[in-house]
Design a protein around this motif. Structure first.
Motif, mmCIF file in Angstrom:
data_model
loop_
_atom_site.group_PDB
_atom_site.id
_atom_site.type_symbol
_atom_site.label_atom_id
_atom_site.label_comp_id
_atom_site.label_asym_id
_atom_site.label_seq_id
_atom_site.Cartn_x
_atom_site.Cartn_y
_atom_site.Cartn_z
ATOM 1 N N LYS A 1 -4.894 14.628 -29.354
ATOM 2 C CA LYS A 1 -5.691 13.980 -30.421
ATOM 3 C C LYS A 1 -5.610 12.464 -30.208
ATOM 4 N N PRO A 2 -6.467 11.918 -29.359
ATOM 5 C CA PRO A 2 -6.360 10.496 -28.982
ATOM 6 C C PRO A 2 -6.516 9.514 -30.134
ATOM 7 N N ASP A 3 -7.051 9.943 -31.261
ATOM 8 C CA ASP A 3 -7.209 9.041 -32.404
ATOM 9 C C ASP A 3 -6.148 9.294 -33.485
ATOM 10 N N TYR A 4 -5.003 9.812 -33.084
ATOM 11 C CA TYR A 4 -3.951 10.205 -34.009
ATOM 12 C C TYR A 4 -3.077 8.982 -34.324
ATOM 13 N N ALA A 5 -3.455 8.241 -35.344
ATOM 14 C CA ALA A 5 -2.785 6.980 -35.673
ATOM 15 C C ALA A 5 -1.301 7.179 -35.968
ATOM 16 N N LEU A 6 -0.964 8.218 -36.723
ATOM 17 C CA LEU A 6 0.439 8.459 -37.060
ATOM 18 C C LEU A 6 1.294 8.676 -35.821
ATOM 19 N N ALA A 7 0.741 9.354 -34.826
ATOM 20 C CA ALA A 7 1.501 9.614 -33.604
ATOM 21 C C ALA A 7 1.780 8.311 -32.859
ATOM 22 N N TYR A 8 0.801 7.401 -32.819
ATOM 23 C CA TYR A 8 1.043 6.092 -32.203
ATOM 24 C C TYR A 8 2.135 5.347 -32.966
ATOM 25 N N ASN A 9 2.061 5.375 -34.293
ATOM 26 C CA ASN A 9 3.085 4.711 -35.100
ATOM 27 C C ASN A 9 4.461 5.302 -34.826
ATOM 28 N N VAL B 1 7.942 3.629 -33.271
ATOM 29 C CA VAL B 1 9.273 3.661 -33.886
ATOM 30 C C VAL B 1 10.312 4.141 -32.879
ATOM 31 N N ALA B 2 9.972 5.192 -32.129
ATOM 32 C CA ALA B 2 10.924 5.722 -31.150
ATOM 33 C C ALA B 2 11.223 4.694 -30.061
ATOM 34 N N HIS B 3 10.201 4.013 -29.584
ATOM 35 C CA HIS B 3 10.423 2.976 -28.563
ATOM 36 C C HIS B 3 11.253 1.823 -29.133
ATOM 37 N N LYS B 4 11.029 1.477 -30.390
ATOM 38 C CA LYS B 4 11.843 0.426 -31.011
ATOM 39 C C LYS B 4 13.311 0.813 -31.023
ATOM 40 N N LYS B 5 13.572 2.095 -31.305
ATOM 41 C CA LYS B 5 14.958 2.563 -31.393
ATOM 42 C C LYS B 5 15.706 2.399 -30.073
ATOM 43 N N ILE B 6 14.982 2.437 -28.948
ATOM 44 C CA ILE B 6 15.653 2.290 -27.649
ATOM 45 C C ILE B 6 15.414 0.893 -27.061
ATOM 46 N N GLY B 7 14.965 -0.038 -27.908
ATOM 47 C CA GLY B 7 14.864 -1.421 -27.502
ATOM 48 C C GLY B 7 13.611 -1.804 -26.748
ATOM 49 N N HIS B 8 12.628 -0.917 -26.726
ATOM 50 C CA HIS B 8 11.367 -1.207 -26.034
ATOM 51 C C HIS B 8 10.408 -1.876 -27.022
ATOM 52 N N TYR B 9 10.689 -3.121 -27.384
ATOM 53 C CA TYR B 9 9.951 -3.757 -28.472
ATOM 54 C C TYR B 9 8.492 -4.053 -28.111
ATOM 55 N N GLU B 10 8.243 -4.456 -26.882
ATOM 56 C CA GLU B 10 6.861 -4.727 -26.474
ATOM 57 C C GLU B 10 6.030 -3.448 -26.482
ATOM 58 N N VAL B 11 6.626 -2.362 -26.002
ATOM 59 C CA VAL B 11 5.922 -1.071 -25.999
ATOM 60 C C VAL B 11 5.689 -0.608 -27.436
ATOM 61 N N ALA B 12 6.696 -0.813 -28.282
ATOM 62 C CA ALA B 12 6.545 -0.467 -29.699
ATOM 63 C C ALA B 12 5.378 -1.243 -30.306
ATOM 64 N N LEU B 13 5.323 -2.543 -29.979
ATOM 65 C CA LEU B 13 4.255 -3.389 -30.505
ATOM 66 C C LEU B 13 2.885 -2.879 -30.080
ATOM 67 N N GLU B 14 2.751 -2.476 -28.838
ATOM 68 C CA GLU B 14 1.475 -1.935 -28.350
ATOM 69 C C GLU B 14 1.070 -0.697 -29.142
ATOM 70 N N ASN B 15 2.044 0.161 -29.439
ATOM 71 C CA ASN B 15 1.742 1.376 -30.198
ATOM 72 C C ASN B 15 1.341 1.066 -31.634
ATOM 73 N N TYR B 16 2.022 0.114 -32.266
ATOM 74 C CA TYR B 16 1.649 -0.254 -33.631
ATOM 75 C C TYR B 16 0.254 -0.867 -33.651
ATOM 76 N N ASN B 17 -0.060 -1.692 -32.652
ATOM 77 C CA ASN B 17 -1.403 -2.272 -32.574
ATOM 78 C C ASN B 17 -2.462 -1.173 -32.507
ATOM 79 N N HIS B 18 -2.177 -0.146 -31.696
ATOM 80 C CA HIS B 18 -3.132 0.945 -31.552
ATOM 81 C C HIS B 18 -3.258 1.716 -32.865
#
Length: 336
Positions: free
Chosen positions: A210-218, A222-239
């Motif tokens: 489901k490519p338009d699944y906003a909750l899944a991107y969010n 969160v999961a990437h933030k938990k492991i310190g991938h802040y830039e990747v987390a930011l990209e997901n929140y933007n999406h």
């Protein structure tokens, strides 16, 4: 064609109404059911189907009246009780909903959907053990229904029984591997037990399905933030925000990512946006207050922590952060 040959043929109107309902043309279905009932007011199924259509048109009270009439005509049809129970559940009248599901079960003890729906009501009431009991009965009757395993998984997750929840979500996925919601919820549960890599794998699959699944991107953010991938987390929140711009939590989460990346102004802007959208969430004020605190803006931080405590007096984060601010302010006052 049947109606052209016999304009007063009630069953033809009913059957055309069924076809319109399947096409989600509810207004046309309603018109045909009305005509069928005018021609034959003694057919219980005509009222039942009109009730279902009225429910789809969000006319709940009128739907209940039709289910009442259907049951008055024939009280031995379990579907009528289930349909009325579904409307009562939607209206929040959970006692009446459970009563109707029990009536359906009395008529048909092997009705899996009645047990499942009763489980859904108990879950809404926060009675998770009773929900699990009913889902279990439904599964014993019909072990091929993925939704029932999924629903029981949600109840287990609410109880903090994460391994049992994962087992049920996995079973649901095995039955129906094309449901993005199943993968996302299993991912959320993996995140609960800090298995972030597995959580990310499930979010990836949910997004693939489901490519338009906003909750899944969010959630993936969160999961990437938990492991310190802040830039990747930011990209997901933007999406996520690009897909669903009216979700305050998405802005809050992106604000946290900006904070972790030492982009304080951007963080404050997102927390401001989250608070404007929903000023009743204490976490938003705590997060903004911590940014103010880190930059020595103690009065602004104190205002945010005070507001967070007013909204939720049981969150220790608010008191801890406010305590640090008061200590700093006392030290400044003493130094002067």
């Amino acid at each position: 064609k049947a109606l052209n040959l016999k304009p007063d043929y009630a069953l033809a109107y009913f059957n055309r109404g069924v076809a319109y309902k399947k096409l989600e043309k509810y207004r046309k279905a309603l018109a045909d059911y009305n005509r069928a009932i005018d021609l034959n007011p003694g057919n219980s199924w005509f009222y039942n189907n009109r009730g279902v259509t009225l429910k789809n048109l969000k006319q709940s009270r009128a739907a209940i009246e039709d289910f009442d009439r259907a049951i008055q005509i024939d009280s031995k049809i379990d579907a009528f009780f289930i349909n009325r129970g579904n409307v009562y559940a939607k209206l929040g009248n959970y006692d009446r909903a459970i009563q109707d599901y029990d009536n359906a079960i009395a008529l048909n003890p092997n009705h899996a959907q009645a047990y499942n729906n009763k489980g859904v009501v108990y879950k809404r009431l926060g009675e998770y053990e009773m929900a699990i009991k009913n889902y279990g009965q439904a599964i014993r009757i019909d072990p091929s229904d993925a939704e029932i395993f999924f629903n029981r998984g949600l109840a287990y997750k609410n109880l903090g029984k994460y391994q049992s929840a994962i087992a049920d979500f996995t079973h649901a996925i095995q039955i129906n591997p094309s449901n993005a919601v199943f993968f996302r919820n299993r991912g959320v549960t993996y995140k609960k037990i800090e298995q972030y890599s597995k959580a990310i794998e499930d979010y990836n699959e949910a997004i693939r399905l489901k490519p338009d699944y906003a909750l899944a991107y969010n959630n993936r953010g969160v999961a990437h933030k938990k492991i310190g991938h802040y830039e990747v987390a930011l990209e997901n929140y933007n999406h996520a925000i690009s897909l669903e711009s009216d979700n305050a939590w998405f802005y809050n989460n992106r604000g946290v990512a900006y904070k972790n990346l030492n982009r304080a102004q951007k963080a404050v802007e997102d927390f401001n946006h989250a608070i404007q959208m929903n000023p009743k969430i204490d976490e938003f004020y705590i997060n903004r207050g911590n940014v103010y605190k880190n930059f020595g803006q103690y009065q602004l931080a104190l205002q945010d922590f005070d507001q967070a405590i007013r909204l939720n007096s049981k969150n220790p984060r608010s008191y801890n952060s406010r305590g640090i601010i008061l200590k700093n302010l006392w030290q400044i006052s003493k130094a002067m």
